[in-house]
Motif scaffolding. Structure first.
Motif, mmCIF file in Angstrom:
data_model
loop_
_atom_site.group_PDB
_atom_site.id
_atom_site.type_symbol
_atom_site.label_atom_id
_atom_site.label_comp_id
_atom_site.label_asym_id
_atom_site.label_seq_id
_atom_site.Cartn_x
_atom_site.Cartn_y
_atom_site.Cartn_z
ATOM 1 N N HIS A 132 0.795 -1.230 0.000
ATOM 2 C CA HIS A 132 0.000 0.000 0.000
ATOM 3 C C HIS A 132 0.824 1.275 0.000
ATOM 4 O O HIS A 132 0.264 2.359 -0.200
ATOM 5 N N GLN A 133 2.123 1.195 0.265
ATOM 6 C CA GLN A 133 2.929 2.409 0.407
ATOM 7 C C GLN A 133 4.060 2.434 -0.619
ATOM 8 O O GLN A 133 4.686 1.407 -0.904
ATOM 9 N N THR A 134 4.322 3.608 -1.167
ATOM 10 C CA THR A 134 5.346 3.771 -2.192
ATOM 11 C C THR A 134 6.712 3.314 -1.702
ATOM 12 O O THR A 134 7.450 2.630 -2.415
ATOM 13 N N SER A 259 7.434 4.356 -8.624
ATOM 14 C CA SER A 259 7.699 5.018 -7.345
ATOM 15 C C SER A 259 8.427 6.341 -7.538
ATOM 16 O O SER A 259 8.270 7.272 -6.748
ATOM 17 N N THR A 376 -2.129 2.495 -2.778
ATOM 18 C CA THR A 376 -3.134 3.196 -1.980
ATOM 19 C C THR A 376 -2.638 4.559 -1.511
ATOM 20 O O THR A 376 -3.346 5.568 -1.601
ATOM 21 N N PHE A 377 -1.388 4.586 -1.037
ATOM 22 C CA PHE A 377 -0.827 5.839 -0.506
ATOM 23 C C PHE A 377 0.456 6.162 -1.266
ATOM 24 O O PHE A 377 1.505 5.571 -0.993
ATOM 25 N N TYR A 378 0.341 7.082 -2.236
ATOM 26 C CA TYR A 378 1.534 7.476 -2.995
ATOM 27 C C TYR A 378 2.174 8.680 -2.324
ATOM 28 O O TYR A 378 1.556 9.734 -2.171
ATOM 29 N N THR A 379 3.437 8.521 -1.918
ATOM 30 C CA THR A 379 4.204 9.620 -1.333
ATOM 31 C C THR A 379 5.560 9.684 -2.017
ATOM 32 O O THR A 379 6.123 8.636 -2.385
#
Length: 408
Positions: A132-134, A259, A376-379
Protein backbone atom coordinates in the motif's frame (compact mmCIF):
# COMPACT_ATOMS: atom_id res chain seq x y z
CA UNK A 1 -18.54 -7.96 30.71
CA UNK A 2 -17.12 -6.26 33.79
CA UNK A 3 -14.63 -3.41 33.68
CA UNK A 4 -11.79 -5.55 34.95
CA UNK A 5 -12.38 -8.09 32.14
CA UNK A 6 -12.22 -5.56 29.28
CA UNK A 7 -8.47 -4.69 29.51
CA UNK A 8 -7.71 -8.42 29.61
CA UNK A 9 -9.69 -8.98 26.42
CA UNK A 10 -7.91 -6.14 24.64
CA UNK A 11 -4.54 -7.43 25.77
CA UNK A 12 -5.35 -10.92 24.49
CA UNK A 13 -6.37 -9.63 21.07
CA UNK A 14 -3.17 -7.59 20.87
CA UNK A 15 -1.07 -10.61 21.74
CA UNK A 16 -2.80 -12.69 19.08
CA UNK A 17 -2.23 -9.95 16.47
CA UNK A 18 1.43 -9.64 17.46
CA UNK A 19 1.99 -13.39 17.16
CA UNK A 20 0.30 -13.35 13.76
CA UNK A 21 2.56 -10.55 12.52
CA UNK A 22 5.67 -12.26 13.86
CA UNK A 23 4.82 -15.57 12.16
CA UNK A 24 3.80 -13.99 8.83
CA UNK A 25 7.13 -14.83 7.22
CA UNK A 26 8.23 -17.84 9.24
CA UNK A 27 7.89 -20.79 6.83
CA UNK A 28 7.39 -24.23 8.32
CA UNK A 29 9.72 -27.18 7.72
CA UNK A 30 7.56 -28.62 4.92
CA UNK A 31 7.66 -25.33 3.00
CA UNK A 32 11.42 -24.97 3.44
CA UNK A 33 11.98 -28.52 2.17
CA UNK A 34 9.76 -27.88 -0.87
CA UNK A 35 11.73 -24.79 -1.89
CA UNK A 36 15.04 -26.51 -1.15
CA UNK A 37 14.00 -29.42 -3.39
CA UNK A 38 13.27 -27.00 -6.24
CA UNK A 39 16.68 -25.43 -5.72
CA UNK A 40 18.42 -28.82 -5.88
CA UNK A 41 16.49 -29.86 -9.00
CA UNK A 42 17.34 -26.55 -10.67
CA UNK A 43 21.00 -26.88 -9.72
CA UNK A 44 21.13 -30.38 -11.24
CA UNK A 45 19.26 -29.23 -14.35
CA UNK A 46 21.57 -26.26 -14.95
CA UNK A 47 24.69 -28.33 -14.25
CA UNK A 48 23.80 -31.04 -16.77
CA UNK A 49 22.22 -28.92 -19.51
CA UNK A 50 24.79 -26.11 -19.43
CA UNK A 51 27.72 -28.55 -19.54
CA UNK A 52 27.00 -28.96 -23.26
CA UNK A 53 27.72 -25.23 -23.72
CA UNK A 54 30.39 -24.39 -21.17
CA UNK A 55 32.14 -27.70 -21.59
CA UNK A 56 35.12 -28.19 -23.86
CA UNK A 57 33.38 -30.83 -25.96
CA UNK A 58 35.64 -33.69 -24.92
CA UNK A 59 34.31 -37.03 -23.74
CA UNK A 60 30.76 -36.42 -25.00
CA UNK A 61 28.70 -39.57 -25.61
CA UNK A 62 25.20 -40.10 -26.93
CA UNK A 63 22.38 -42.49 -26.12
CA UNK A 64 19.73 -42.07 -28.79
CA UNK A 65 18.73 -38.39 -28.76
CA UNK A 66 20.42 -37.80 -25.39
CA UNK A 67 23.81 -36.07 -25.26
CA UNK A 68 25.84 -37.04 -22.19
CA UNK A 69 28.74 -34.80 -21.11
CA UNK A 70 32.05 -36.14 -19.93
CA UNK A 71 33.22 -35.74 -16.35
CA UNK A 72 35.34 -32.64 -17.06
CA UNK A 73 32.51 -30.93 -18.92
CA UNK A 74 30.03 -31.80 -16.16
CA UNK A 75 32.30 -30.20 -13.56
CA UNK A 76 32.36 -27.04 -15.69
CA UNK A 77 28.57 -27.21 -15.77
CA UNK A 78 28.53 -27.46 -11.97
CA UNK A 79 30.72 -24.34 -11.79
CA UNK A 80 28.39 -22.44 -14.12
CA UNK A 81 25.34 -23.59 -12.13
CA UNK A 82 26.95 -22.44 -8.88
CA UNK A 83 27.65 -19.00 -10.30
CA UNK A 84 24.27 -18.54 -12.01
CA UNK A 85 22.26 -19.74 -9.02
CA UNK A 86 24.30 -17.47 -6.76
CA UNK A 87 23.04 -14.56 -8.83
CA UNK A 88 19.45 -15.84 -8.80
CA UNK A 89 19.56 -16.49 -5.06
CA UNK A 90 20.92 -13.05 -4.16
CA UNK A 91 18.39 -11.42 -6.49
CA UNK A 92 15.36 -13.22 -5.07
CA UNK A 93 16.46 -13.01 -1.44
CA UNK A 94 17.04 -9.29 -1.96
CA UNK A 95 13.30 -9.04 -2.62
CA UNK A 96 12.52 -11.48 0.18
CA UNK A 97 14.43 -9.73 2.95
CA UNK A 98 13.14 -6.32 1.87
CA UNK A 99 9.59 -7.70 2.13
CA UNK A 100 10.33 -9.26 5.52
CA UNK A 101 11.82 -5.96 6.73
CA UNK A 102 8.58 -4.19 5.84
CA UNK A 103 6.48 -7.01 7.29
CA UNK A 104 4.96 -7.92 3.91
CA UNK A 105 3.82 -11.50 3.49
CA UNK A 106 6.08 -13.17 0.94
CA UNK A 107 7.04 -16.65 -0.19
CA UNK A 108 10.51 -18.14 -0.33
CA UNK A 109 12.02 -18.21 -3.86
CA UNK A 110 10.60 -20.74 -6.31
CA UNK A 111 13.47 -22.02 -8.48
CA UNK A 112 12.29 -23.23 -11.89
CA UNK A 113 14.21 -26.13 -13.49
CA UNK A 114 13.95 -26.57 -17.25
CA UNK A 115 15.93 -29.30 -19.07
CA UNK A 116 16.62 -27.13 -22.16
CA UNK A 117 18.49 -23.90 -22.85
CA UNK A 118 20.66 -23.20 -19.81
CA UNK A 119 18.63 -25.48 -17.54
CA UNK A 120 16.34 -23.00 -15.80
CA UNK A 121 13.69 -20.33 -16.30
CA UNK A 122 15.08 -18.48 -13.29
CA UNK A 123 13.41 -18.00 -9.92
CA UNK A 124 10.48 -16.02 -8.56
CA UNK A 125 8.95 -15.07 -5.24
CA UNK A 126 5.29 -14.41 -4.51
CA UNK A 127 4.18 -11.26 -2.72
CA UNK A 128 1.08 -12.50 -0.92
CA UNK A 129 -0.52 -9.19 -0.04
CA UNK A 130 -1.03 -5.82 -1.68
CA UNK A 131 1.69 -3.26 -0.97
CA UNK A 132 0.00 0.00 0.00
CA UNK A 133 2.93 2.41 0.41
CA UNK A 134 5.35 3.77 -2.19
CA UNK A 135 8.39 3.39 0.05
CA UNK A 136 7.72 -0.29 0.65
CA UNK A 137 6.97 -0.93 -3.03
CA UNK A 138 10.23 0.73 -4.03
CA UNK A 139 12.35 -1.09 -1.44
CA UNK A 140 11.02 -4.52 -2.40
CA UNK A 141 11.35 -3.76 -6.11
CA UNK A 142 14.88 -2.38 -6.08
CA UNK A 143 16.52 -4.74 -3.56
CA UNK A 144 16.57 -7.75 -5.90
CA UNK A 145 18.16 -6.14 -8.99
CA UNK A 146 20.78 -4.30 -6.93
CA UNK A 147 21.80 -7.47 -5.06
CA UNK A 148 21.87 -9.54 -8.24
CA UNK A 149 23.78 -6.86 -10.15
CA UNK A 150 26.54 -6.73 -7.52
CA UNK A 151 26.97 -10.51 -7.64
CA UNK A 152 26.99 -10.55 -11.47
CA UNK A 153 29.52 -7.74 -11.61
CA UNK A 154 31.83 -9.57 -9.21
CA UNK A 155 31.48 -12.81 -11.21
CA UNK A 156 32.26 -11.00 -14.45
CA UNK A 157 35.29 -9.16 -13.08
CA UNK A 158 36.71 -12.38 -11.61
CA UNK A 159 36.07 -14.08 -14.95
CA UNK A 160 37.96 -11.40 -16.89
CA UNK A 161 40.80 -11.27 -14.34
CA UNK A 162 41.38 -15.05 -14.45
CA UNK A 163 41.12 -15.62 -18.20
CA UNK A 164 43.59 -18.15 -19.61
CA UNK A 165 45.79 -17.41 -22.62
CA UNK A 166 44.19 -17.78 -26.06
CA UNK A 167 46.09 -21.08 -26.38
CA UNK A 168 43.40 -22.47 -24.06
CA UNK A 169 41.34 -23.15 -27.20
CA UNK A 170 43.71 -26.04 -27.97
CA UNK A 171 41.87 -28.01 -25.28
CA UNK A 172 38.51 -27.58 -27.07
CA UNK A 173 36.96 -30.47 -28.93
CA UNK A 174 36.65 -29.61 -32.63
CA UNK A 175 37.25 -25.94 -33.55
CA UNK A 176 40.15 -26.98 -35.78
CA UNK A 177 40.30 -23.75 -37.78
CA UNK A 178 40.12 -21.71 -34.56
CA UNK A 179 42.96 -23.74 -33.05
CA UNK A 180 45.08 -23.22 -36.15
CA UNK A 181 44.39 -19.48 -36.17
CA UNK A 182 45.30 -19.06 -32.47
CA UNK A 183 48.41 -21.25 -32.85
CA UNK A 184 49.57 -19.07 -35.73
CA UNK A 185 48.72 -15.62 -34.35
CA UNK A 186 48.54 -16.11 -30.60
CA UNK A 187 45.27 -14.15 -30.57
CA UNK A 188 41.56 -14.76 -30.92
CA UNK A 189 40.06 -13.99 -34.35
CA UNK A 190 38.09 -10.77 -34.74
CA UNK A 191 35.63 -12.36 -37.16
CA UNK A 192 33.84 -15.69 -37.25
CA UNK A 193 35.92 -18.28 -39.09
CA UNK A 194 34.47 -20.01 -42.14
CA UNK A 195 34.26 -23.49 -40.58
CA UNK A 196 31.91 -22.19 -37.90
CA UNK A 197 29.53 -20.16 -40.07
CA UNK A 198 25.91 -21.27 -39.75
CA UNK A 199 26.41 -22.90 -36.36
CA UNK A 200 27.74 -20.13 -34.14
CA UNK A 201 25.83 -18.91 -31.09
CA UNK A 202 26.60 -15.22 -30.57
CA UNK A 203 25.87 -13.25 -27.40
CA UNK A 204 25.06 -9.58 -27.81
CA UNK A 205 27.45 -7.01 -26.45
CA UNK A 206 26.32 -4.53 -23.82
CA UNK A 207 27.79 -1.21 -22.71
CA UNK A 208 29.01 -2.60 -19.38
CA UNK A 209 30.33 -5.90 -20.75
CA UNK A 210 32.15 -4.11 -23.57
CA UNK A 211 33.70 -1.60 -21.15
CA UNK A 212 34.94 -4.29 -18.76
CA UNK A 213 36.27 -6.40 -21.64
CA UNK A 214 38.32 -3.43 -22.86
CA UNK A 215 40.20 -3.37 -19.55
CA UNK A 216 41.57 -6.91 -19.82
CA UNK A 217 43.71 -8.93 -22.21
CA UNK A 218 42.88 -12.30 -23.78
CA UNK A 219 39.13 -11.69 -23.84
CA UNK A 220 37.46 -14.26 -26.13
CA UNK A 221 35.05 -13.04 -28.84
CA UNK A 222 31.36 -13.12 -28.00
CA UNK A 223 30.80 -16.20 -30.18
CA UNK A 224 33.31 -18.19 -28.09
CA UNK A 225 32.40 -16.67 -24.72
CA UNK A 226 30.11 -19.58 -23.74
CA UNK A 227 33.16 -21.83 -23.23
CA UNK A 228 34.11 -19.68 -20.23
CA UNK A 229 31.72 -20.35 -17.29
CA UNK A 230 32.56 -17.19 -15.33
CA UNK A 231 31.98 -14.92 -18.31
CA UNK A 232 28.80 -16.70 -19.38
CA UNK A 233 27.32 -16.61 -15.87
CA UNK A 234 28.22 -12.94 -15.49
CA UNK A 235 26.72 -12.07 -18.88
CA UNK A 236 23.46 -13.87 -18.07
CA UNK A 237 23.34 -12.24 -14.64
CA UNK A 238 23.62 -8.76 -16.14
CA UNK A 239 21.11 -9.51 -18.88
CA UNK A 240 18.54 -11.06 -16.51
CA UNK A 241 18.98 -8.00 -14.29
CA UNK A 242 18.23 -5.77 -17.27
CA UNK A 243 15.11 -7.78 -18.19
CA UNK A 244 13.81 -7.40 -14.64
CA UNK A 245 14.56 -3.67 -14.71
CA UNK A 246 12.35 -3.02 -17.73
CA UNK A 247 10.18 -0.10 -16.56
CA UNK A 248 6.80 -1.68 -17.24
CA UNK A 249 3.97 -3.21 -15.24
CA UNK A 250 4.81 -5.53 -12.37
CA UNK A 251 8.46 -6.00 -13.27
CA UNK A 252 11.05 -4.66 -10.81
CA UNK A 253 11.75 -1.73 -13.10
CA UNK A 254 8.02 -0.97 -13.24
CA UNK A 255 7.86 -0.78 -9.43
CA UNK A 256 10.94 1.45 -9.34
CA UNK A 257 9.98 3.92 -12.07
CA UNK A 258 6.38 4.12 -10.81
CA UNK A 259 7.70 5.02 -7.35
CA UNK A 260 9.99 7.66 -8.86
CA UNK A 261 7.59 9.50 -11.19
CA UNK A 262 4.03 8.54 -10.20
CA UNK A 263 1.13 6.88 -11.99
CA UNK A 264 0.42 9.34 -14.83
CA UNK A 265 4.04 9.85 -15.88
CA UNK A 266 4.79 6.16 -15.57
CA UNK A 267 1.80 5.30 -17.76
CA UNK A 268 3.23 7.42 -20.59
CA UNK A 269 6.81 6.18 -20.14
CA UNK A 270 5.76 2.53 -19.92
CA UNK A 271 3.62 2.73 -23.06
CA UNK A 272 6.45 4.33 -25.04
CA UNK A 273 8.91 1.71 -23.80
CA UNK A 274 6.48 -1.10 -24.66
CA UNK A 275 6.14 0.31 -28.17
CA UNK A 276 9.94 0.24 -28.49
CA UNK A 277 9.94 -3.45 -27.56
CA UNK A 278 7.36 -4.09 -30.30
CA UNK A 279 9.73 -2.44 -32.81
CA UNK A 280 12.43 -4.95 -31.82
CA UNK A 281 9.85 -7.73 -32.02
CA UNK A 282 8.90 -6.69 -35.56
CA UNK A 283 12.57 -6.69 -36.61
CA UNK A 284 12.76 -10.31 -35.43
CA UNK A 285 9.37 -11.66 -36.47
CA UNK A 286 8.93 -10.31 -40.00
CA UNK A 287 12.08 -12.09 -41.33
CA UNK A 288 11.10 -15.16 -39.29
CA UNK A 289 7.64 -15.29 -40.88
CA UNK A 290 9.17 -14.64 -44.30
CA UNK A 291 11.53 -17.62 -43.97
CA UNK A 292 8.70 -19.76 -42.60
CA UNK A 293 6.34 -18.94 -45.46
CA UNK A 294 8.97 -19.43 -48.16
CA UNK A 295 7.49 -19.38 -51.68
CA UNK A 296 4.06 -18.39 -50.34
CA UNK A 297 5.33 -14.90 -49.50
CA UNK A 298 6.36 -12.10 -51.85
CA UNK A 299 9.98 -11.02 -52.16
CA UNK A 300 9.15 -7.91 -50.16
CA UNK A 301 7.45 -10.00 -47.45
CA UNK A 302 3.93 -8.61 -47.83
CA UNK A 303 2.28 -11.60 -46.18
CA UNK A 304 4.79 -11.54 -43.33
CA UNK A 305 4.05 -7.87 -42.69
CA UNK A 306 0.32 -8.57 -42.79
CA UNK A 307 0.64 -11.31 -40.16
CA UNK A 308 2.81 -9.15 -37.91
CA UNK A 309 0.53 -6.15 -38.41
CA UNK A 310 -2.52 -8.12 -37.26
CA UNK A 311 -0.62 -9.47 -34.25
CA UNK A 312 0.73 -6.03 -33.36
CA UNK A 313 -2.69 -4.38 -33.55
CA UNK A 314 -4.21 -7.06 -31.30
CA UNK A 315 -1.54 -6.87 -28.59
CA UNK A 316 -1.50 -3.06 -28.59
CA UNK A 317 -5.29 -3.02 -28.40
CA UNK A 318 -4.99 -5.06 -25.20
CA UNK A 319 -1.88 -3.36 -23.80
CA UNK A 320 -3.24 0.16 -24.23
CA UNK A 321 -6.69 -0.80 -22.91
CA UNK A 322 -8.45 -0.01 -26.20
CA UNK A 323 -7.40 3.67 -26.18
CA UNK A 324 -7.61 4.34 -29.92
CA UNK A 325 -5.22 7.31 -30.04
CA UNK A 326 -2.45 5.35 -28.38
CA UNK A 327 -3.11 2.25 -30.48
CA UNK A 328 -3.19 4.04 -33.83
CA UNK A 329 -0.16 6.23 -33.11
CA UNK A 330 2.11 3.55 -31.67
CA UNK A 331 0.95 0.87 -34.13
CA UNK A 332 1.95 3.05 -37.07
CA UNK A 333 5.21 4.17 -35.43
CA UNK A 334 6.21 0.61 -34.59
CA UNK A 335 5.64 -0.72 -38.11
CA UNK A 336 7.47 2.20 -39.75
CA UNK A 337 10.48 1.92 -37.42
CA UNK A 338 10.75 -1.87 -37.90
CA UNK A 339 10.61 -1.44 -41.69
CA UNK A 340 13.20 1.35 -41.69
CA UNK A 341 15.61 -0.81 -39.74
CA UNK A 342 15.09 -3.92 -41.86
CA UNK A 343 15.25 -2.26 -45.28
CA UNK A 344 17.34 0.88 -44.75
CA UNK A 345 19.64 0.50 -41.74
CA UNK A 346 20.36 -3.22 -41.60
CA UNK A 347 19.87 -4.30 -45.20
CA UNK A 348 20.10 -8.05 -45.87
CA UNK A 349 19.39 -10.11 -42.77
CA UNK A 350 22.54 -11.20 -40.95
CA UNK A 351 22.12 -14.05 -38.52
CA UNK A 352 19.03 -15.58 -36.96
CA UNK A 353 17.63 -13.92 -33.80
CA UNK A 354 16.12 -15.95 -30.97
CA UNK A 355 12.75 -14.13 -31.11
CA UNK A 356 13.22 -13.00 -27.52
CA UNK A 357 11.54 -9.63 -28.08
CA UNK A 358 8.52 -11.26 -29.69
CA UNK A 359 8.19 -13.46 -26.62
CA UNK A 360 8.64 -10.47 -24.29
CA UNK A 361 6.02 -8.48 -26.16
CA UNK A 362 3.51 -11.23 -25.40
CA UNK A 363 4.83 -11.65 -21.85
CA UNK A 364 4.40 -7.95 -21.08
CA UNK A 365 1.00 -7.79 -22.76
CA UNK A 366 -0.60 -10.75 -21.03
CA UNK A 367 1.39 -11.32 -17.81
CA UNK A 368 3.14 -8.29 -16.30
CA UNK A 369 1.04 -5.69 -18.18
CA UNK A 370 2.23 -2.28 -19.36
CA UNK A 371 0.84 0.02 -16.67
CA UNK A 372 1.56 -0.24 -12.98
CA UNK A 373 -1.52 -0.41 -10.75
CA UNK A 374 -1.73 2.58 -8.37
CA UNK A 375 -0.75 2.12 -4.73
CA UNK A 376 -3.13 3.20 -1.98
CA UNK A 377 -0.83 5.84 -0.51
CA UNK A 378 1.53 7.48 -3.00
CA UNK A 379 4.20 9.62 -1.33
CA UNK A 380 7.43 10.99 -2.87
CA UNK A 381 10.57 8.99 -2.17
CA UNK A 382 13.43 10.26 -0.02
CA UNK A 383 16.49 11.69 -1.79
CA UNK A 384 18.49 8.56 -1.02
CA UNK A 385 15.88 6.29 -2.56
CA UNK A 386 15.62 8.54 -5.62
CA UNK A 387 19.38 8.26 -6.20
CA UNK A 388 19.23 4.47 -5.92
CA UNK A 389 16.19 4.37 -8.20
CA UNK A 390 17.79 6.36 -11.01
CA UNK A 391 21.01 4.38 -10.62
CA UNK A 392 18.98 1.22 -11.18
CA UNK A 393 17.60 2.72 -14.40
CA UNK A 394 21.21 3.43 -15.44
CA UNK A 395 22.08 -0.21 -14.69
CA UNK A 396 19.28 -1.23 -17.06
CA UNK A 397 20.81 0.84 -19.87
CA UNK A 398 24.33 -0.49 -19.19
CA UNK A 399 23.24 -4.15 -19.13
CA UNK A 400 20.62 -4.46 -21.89
CA UNK A 401 21.43 -5.81 -25.34
CA UNK A 402 19.10 -5.05 -28.24
CA UNK A 403 20.11 -8.29 -29.97
CA UNK A 404 21.01 -10.50 -27.02
CA UNK A 405 21.37 -13.98 -28.53
CA UNK A 406 21.48 -14.99 -32.18
CA UNK A 407 23.10 -17.53 -34.48
CA UNK A 408 25.17 -17.01 -37.58
Amino acid sequence: MSNDEHPSSIETDFEILSRSEESKNKPDTKTILKHLALFVLTFISVSVVSSIFVGLGNGISTIGPLVLPGTEDLLRGVLFASLLLSFLTFHEFGHYFAAVYHNIKVSLPYYIPLPVGIGTLGAVIRIKEKIHQTKKLFDVGVAGPIAGFVVSLIVLIVGFATLPEPSHVQSFGGHEELKAYVAQTGEYPTEILSEEEGTVLIFGNTILYGFLASLFDNVPPLWEMYHYPWLLAGWFGLFFTALNLMPVGQLDGGHILYSLIGYKNHKIAARIFYSFITILAGIELVPFFHDLLGKYDTSFGALSWLIWGIMLFCVMHIAFQKESKWVSTMFTTSLICSALYLYVIQGPQEGSPTLIWGVWTLFITFVVKVEHPPVTFYTPLSKGRKVIGWLSMLIFILCISLNPIFTQ
